[in-house]
Design a protein around this motif. Structure first.
Motif, PDB file in Angstrom:
ATOM      1  N   ASN A  79       1.410  64.652   5.205  1.00  0.00           N
ATOM      2  CA  ASN A  79       2.554  65.552   5.326  1.00  0.00           C
ATOM      3  C   ASN A  79       3.213  65.473   6.702  1.00  0.00           C
ATOM      4  N   GLY A  80       2.727  64.559   7.550  1.00  0.00           N
ATOM      5  CA  GLY A  80       3.333  64.349   8.855  1.00  0.00           C
ATOM      6  C   GLY A  80       3.205  65.540   9.793  1.00  0.00           C
ATOM      7  N   ILE A  81       2.087  66.255   9.730  1.00  0.00           N
ATOM      8  CA  ILE A  81       1.902  67.460  10.530  1.00  0.00           C
ATOM      9  C   ILE A  81       1.442  67.106  11.948  1.00  0.00           C
ATOM     10  N   ASP A  82       2.117  67.655  12.933  1.00  0.00           N
ATOM     11  CA  ASP A  82       1.683  67.552  14.323  1.00  0.00           C
ATOM     12  C   ASP A  82       0.599  68.608  14.525  1.00  0.00           C
ATOM     13  N   TYR A  83      -0.652  68.182  14.590  1.00  0.00           N
ATOM     14  CA  TYR A  83      -1.736  69.157  14.676  1.00  0.00           C
ATOM     15  C   TYR A  83      -2.659  68.872  15.846  1.00  0.00           C
ATOM     16  N   GLU A  84      -3.390  69.919  16.211  1.00  0.00           N
ATOM     17  CA  GLU A  84      -4.353  69.886  17.295  1.00  0.00           C
ATOM     18  C   GLU A  84      -5.624  70.528  16.752  1.00  0.00           C
ATOM     19  N   ASN A  85      -6.766  69.909  16.967  1.00  0.00           N
ATOM     20  CA  ASN A  85      -8.011  70.384  16.358  1.00  0.00           C
ATOM     21  C   ASN A  85      -9.048  70.704  17.432  1.00  0.00           C
ATOM     22  N   HIS A  86      -9.672  71.882  17.291  1.00  0.00           N
ATOM     23  CA  HIS A  86     -10.733  72.303  18.216  1.00  0.00           C
ATOM     24  C   HIS A  86     -11.986  72.637  17.419  1.00  0.00           C
TER      25      HIS A  86
END
Length: 331
Positions: A206-213
């Protein structure tokens, strides 16, 4: 009075442990809380038997199984034992033989071995009563508290590229639909929790700009709430839903589901959506970005709602329950 709170062996999550840490530190002076952590992972027959045998040797004046290790009370003094059940999600997913095994050893028998059962929402109480069936069940609703670390932190929303916080990555957290709802929308999705392969695929496709912690300390979790513009919690199942209250305490508009316990917990201070409808989730984000008055109203209502869930208030309700159990058992 010595109260022993029996906890599961740490699994990498933090919700149950954090809830009762907050309750324990807010307990009145007449209640001496000791925490017993089950040394065995709750997997397989022998570790579970070893766990309940050892737990039976570490009882207090009042015993409290605080969640997810219900079977530990099987050999305890029934009149002195409180059991907290957070949800029935696993029962909802199982059928056939596996359902009945879990139902008997994880719910029905532990419930029979408790003088009182506490649940964290009215929604969970209804589910539990349905699964347990007819019986003289003593079930009391005592909600989860919001940690004192979550305090008001005003912030102007970044409308052009908002930071949307998603807390939790278990299957019920609905991340695949969140990704679908945010497709093509300029934003940063910040996710706390380890992502499954299917979730990673949904985010990428879906082309999501994400950040994962993953595995970050409580202080960092609080900081992520403060940096966020919107909190996303469109779960398809919750026994309670602490992130709703945490968002309200920090002063962030929260989008959550119109199912199970979530409307009960969020009160007027949340934007409710159908978690199965991607367009409903997207519309909520767009509405919050476009309407300042809506954001302000939800934030103000959230501050009012979260006052009911302060740790000292919840701790006093448990303290009163412990006193009642102690008096019935020993006097």
């Amino acid at each position: 009075m010595k109260v022993v709170q029996f906890m599961r062996k740490p699994t990498g999550g933090y919700s149950i442990e954090r809830v009762f840490d907050d309750i324990g530190t807010s307990m009145p002076e007449d209640i001496d809380v000791e925490v017993y952590v089950n040394p065995y992972a709750s997997k397989g027959f022998l570790p579970r038997v070893a766990g309940l045998l050892r737990a039976s040797l570490n009882q207090g004046d009042v015993n409290h199984i605080v969640g997810d290790v219900h079977f530990l009370n099987i050999l305890m003094r029934k009149r002195a034992t409180v059991l907290t059940i957070h949800d029935c999600v696993t029962l909802e997913r199982l059928t056939g033989f596996r359902y009945w095994i879990l139902w008997f050893f994880w719910y029905w028998l532990p419930a029979k071995r408790s003088t009182v059962i506490t649940v964290i929402s009215g929604s969970t109480k209804k589910e539990l009563e349905r699964h347990l069936g007819p019986g003289d069940w003593a079930i009391k609703v005592i909600p989860c508290p919001v940690s004192e670390g979550f305090t008001c932190s005003p912030k102007e929303i970044e409308r052009d590229y908002p930071r949307i916080l998603q807390v939790g990555t278990t299957a019920n957290k609905n991340i695949e639909r969140v990704a679908g709802a945010l497709q093509g929308m300029p934003c940063k999705l910040v996710i706390i929790g380890e992502l499954a392969t299917s979730q990673l695929v949904a985010l990428e496709s879906n082309g999501i700009d994400y950040e994962n912690h993953v595995g970050i300390p409580k202080e960092s979790v609080v900081d992520e709430y403060r940096k966020s513009d919107i909190v996303m919690f469109v779960s398809i199942y919750e026994g309670f839903g602490l992130p709703i209250l945490e968002a309200q305490a920090v002063g962030r508009p929260v989008i959550t589901s119109n199912l199970y316990s979530m409307p009960e917990v969020g009160g007027k201070g949340a934007y409710y959506v159908d978690p199965y409808d991607i367009s409903s989730i997207r519309e909520a984000v767009e509405s919050l970005l476009q309407s300042r008055s809506l954001r302000v109203q939800l934030i103000n209502d959230g501050f009012e709602n979260v006052c009911k869930y302060q740790a000292s208030n919840v701790a006093e309700r448990y303290a009163e329950l412990y006193r009642q159990v102690y008096e019935k058992c020993y006097q």
